[in-house]
Design an enzyme around this catalytic site. Structure first.
Site, short mmCIF file in Angstrom:
data_model
loop_
_atom_site.label_atom_id
_atom_site.label_comp_id
_atom_site.label_asym_id
_atom_site.label_seq_id
_atom_site.Cartn_x
_atom_site.Cartn_y
_atom_site.Cartn_z
N GLU A 96 0.82 -1.19 0.00
CA GLU A 96 0.00 0.00 0.00
C GLU A 96 0.86 1.25 0.00
OE1 GLU A 96 -4.17 -1.34 1.97
OE2 GLU A 96 -2.62 -0.74 3.34
N CYS A 109 3.62 8.30 1.25
CA CYS A 109 4.34 7.32 2.05
C CYS A 109 4.46 6.03 1.24
CB CYS A 109 3.57 7.08 3.35
SG CYS A 109 4.31 5.80 4.38
N CYS A 116 8.79 -7.50 6.20
CA CYS A 116 10.00 -6.93 6.80
C CYS A 116 10.69 -7.99 7.64
CB CYS A 116 9.63 -5.74 7.69
SG CYS A 116 11.07 -4.83 8.31
N CYS A 120 10.39 -5.79 14.74
CA CYS A 120 10.13 -4.82 15.83
C CYS A 120 8.84 -5.24 16.54
CB CYS A 120 10.02 -3.41 15.27
SG CYS A 120 11.53 -2.86 14.44
N CYS A 123 5.26 -3.52 15.82
CA CYS A 123 4.93 -3.26 14.43
C CYS A 123 4.24 -4.46 13.80
CB CYS A 123 6.19 -2.92 13.65
SG CYS A 123 5.87 -2.66 11.90
N CYS A 344 -0.88 4.94 10.86
CA CYS A 344 0.28 4.18 11.32
C CYS A 344 -0.15 2.81 11.81
CB CYS A 344 0.94 4.87 12.50
SG CYS A 344 1.90 6.28 12.08
N1 SAH Z 1 11.94 0.07 8.73
C1 SAH Z 1 11.96 1.50 8.67
C2 SAH Z 1 10.89 2.06 7.79
C3 SAH Z 1 9.48 1.77 8.25
S1 SAH Z 1 8.79 3.21 8.92
C4 SAH Z 1 11.95 2.08 10.05
O1 SAH Z 1 11.83 1.33 11.00
O2 SAH Z 1 12.09 3.28 10.18
C5 SAH Z 1 8.27 2.55 10.37
C6 SAH Z 1 7.58 3.53 11.27
O3 SAH Z 1 6.22 3.12 11.43
C7 SAH Z 1 8.23 3.44 12.61
O4 SAH Z 1 9.04 4.52 12.86
C8 SAH Z 1 7.06 3.45 13.54
O5 SAH Z 1 7.02 4.69 14.15
C9 SAH Z 1 5.84 3.33 12.73
N2 SAH Z 1 5.01 2.25 13.25
C10 SAH Z 1 5.10 0.92 13.06
N3 SAH Z 1 4.15 0.25 13.70
C11 SAH Z 1 3.41 1.19 14.31
C12 SAH Z 1 2.26 1.15 15.13
N4 SAH Z 1 1.67 0.01 15.42
N5 SAH Z 1 1.77 2.31 15.59
C13 SAH Z 1 2.35 3.46 15.28
N6 SAH Z 1 3.43 3.58 14.50
C14 SAH Z 1 3.96 2.45 14.03
#
Ligand code: SAH
Length: 371
Positions: A96, A109, A116, A120, A123, A344
């Site tokens: 997406e 975005c 991935c 994390c 996430c 997010c």
């Molecule tokens: N792998 C890279 C690019 C992905 S951007 C990185 O880690 O920066 C990922 C962003 O999405 C993270 O900075 C995080 O802030 C956000 N993110 C991921 N899961 C989230 C969630 N459940 N709620 C809010 N933000 C989230």
């Protein structure tokens, strides 16, 4: 018997790559510029429409090359103007892309990997694991499609003023495909965005941060999420490989001796009772003391099966105040597009490979990093 040769997808070739392609064809370098403009500025994918190329060249291109973006499977628009595209990739996966309009700017975005590998803990993409890297054509294809559709609908061919590589995936673990896509975002014959307006977000792949600085010094966002190694090891397991001291040193190198003024954006997802306490804020201040830093606090967006909760608003406010008082520019990202699951952690990169849905993913898209 030899299989018929696959067509070269010119969409993913950066200026140098396209020049090399035309060179091999015995054509002059200016052909690359012409074709870049047709593809990326005029949004044309059919060689027949590239009227300043000779007939013979057009016919040859038709035969051996193509301009093929991903296929749009679904479009959604939010009450707040946020839009989302579900794009089908070769092999059946889908990712997406999200467009977030704001006062005076519009941010796209984009994703860089299907799934991935980083795992994390907060996430939703992590649950997928890594399916595959996206190609440069698929990465820039998100921009190509979004720009074209916004243009056709609103008449504005500059609705996208900023790009953030913050969709699914870790862009620095797909460096070789992300780099040409970014070169196209920056090139005057393609999208012509300034380096300030293209932001790559990383969880902290230290060696690739140095590589990025040398190859294409776009704006950098670092997903920090914790101010000490013990906690960060838990939230961002990549920290065990590249701990905070190394990560912060790489950040310092990234902004050192730059001709233009620059800063690093630190993303910090606010998890109730986990990383949002006053002592975390104070430790964060200490960590960022000698860096030109901006902090984006991101209210956590829950997803099915998560053990985390979003920090309460007043806790986020207090955390932000502590950073402000220390002189650190801090914003709290507003949740955008949640009515179309585009906020997010709500993006779902659906996958139907082998008849099975292995998708359900990702990330973020709200508010966007500043430029
Ligand atoms: N792998 C890279 C690019 C992905 S951007 C990185 O880690 O920066 C990922 C962003 O999405 C993270 O900075 C995080 O802030 C956000 N993110 C991921 N899961 C989230 C969630 N459940 N709620 C809010 N933000 C989230």
């Amino acid at each position: 018997m030899a299989t018929p040769q696959q067509k070269v997808n010119l969409l993913g070739l950066d200026p140098a790559g396209l020049e090399a392609f035309f060179h091999e064809q015995g054509e002059k370098a200016f052909r690359a510029r012409q074709v870049l403009q047709w593809i990326h500025q005029h949004g044309i994918s059919d060689f027949a429409g590239m009227t300043n190329l000779g007939k013979a060249l057009r016919a040859r291109l038709q035969e051996m090359a193509e301009v093929r973006p991903p296929e749009v499977m679904m479009r959604k628009s939010s009450r707040d103007g946020t839009r989302k595209w579900l794009l089908r990739l070769d092999g059946g996966s889908a990712v997406e892309a999200v467009y977030i309009p704001e006062e005076g700017r519009g941010t796209l975005c984009v994703s860089s990997q299907v799934g991935c590998a980083l795992d994390c803990s907060f996430c939703s993409t992590a649950q997928l694991g890594l399916s595959r890297n996206m190609t440069a054509a698929e990465i820039i294809g998100q921009f190509w499609i979004a720009r074209r559709e916004l243009w056709l609908e609103t008449g504005d061919d500059r609705a996208i003023t900023n790009v953030v590589l913050m969709g699914m995936g870790e862009p620095l673990l797909n460096f070789n495909q992300v780099l040409p896509a970014m070169q196209l975002m920056l090139d005057d014959n393609a999208y012509g965005l300034s380096r300030r307006r293209v932001t790559l977000s990383t969880a902290g792949v230290v060696p690739a941060m140095d590589r990025l600085r040398d190859a294409c010094d776009v704006s950098l966002a670092v997903s920090l999420h914790a101010p000490n190694d013990a906690l960060r090891d838990e939230l961002v397991p990549l920290n065990r490989k590249f701990p905070l001291a190394e990560l912060m040193a790489a950040c310092r190198r990234y902004v050192k001796d730059r001709s233009h003024k620059t800063h690093i954006t630190f993303e910090y997802v606010m998890l109730d009772g986990v990383n949002d306490q006053p002592e975390h804020a104070r430790a964060l201040v200490g960590l960022l003391r000698d860096l030109p830093a901006k902090v984006n606090l991101i209210p956590f967006n829950p997803f099915p099966g998560t053990r985390y909760r979003r920090s309460p608003d007043d806790v986020i406010r207090r955390f932000q105040d502590t950073l402000h008082h220390a002189g650190i520019r801090t914003i709290t990202r507003r949740t955008r597009g949640d009515d179309i699951d585009a906020a997010c952690g709500q993006l779902v990169g659906e996958v139907t490979g082998r008849g099975k849905r292995i998708g359900g993913a990702a990330r973020h898209a709200a508010g966007a990093v500043s430029a």
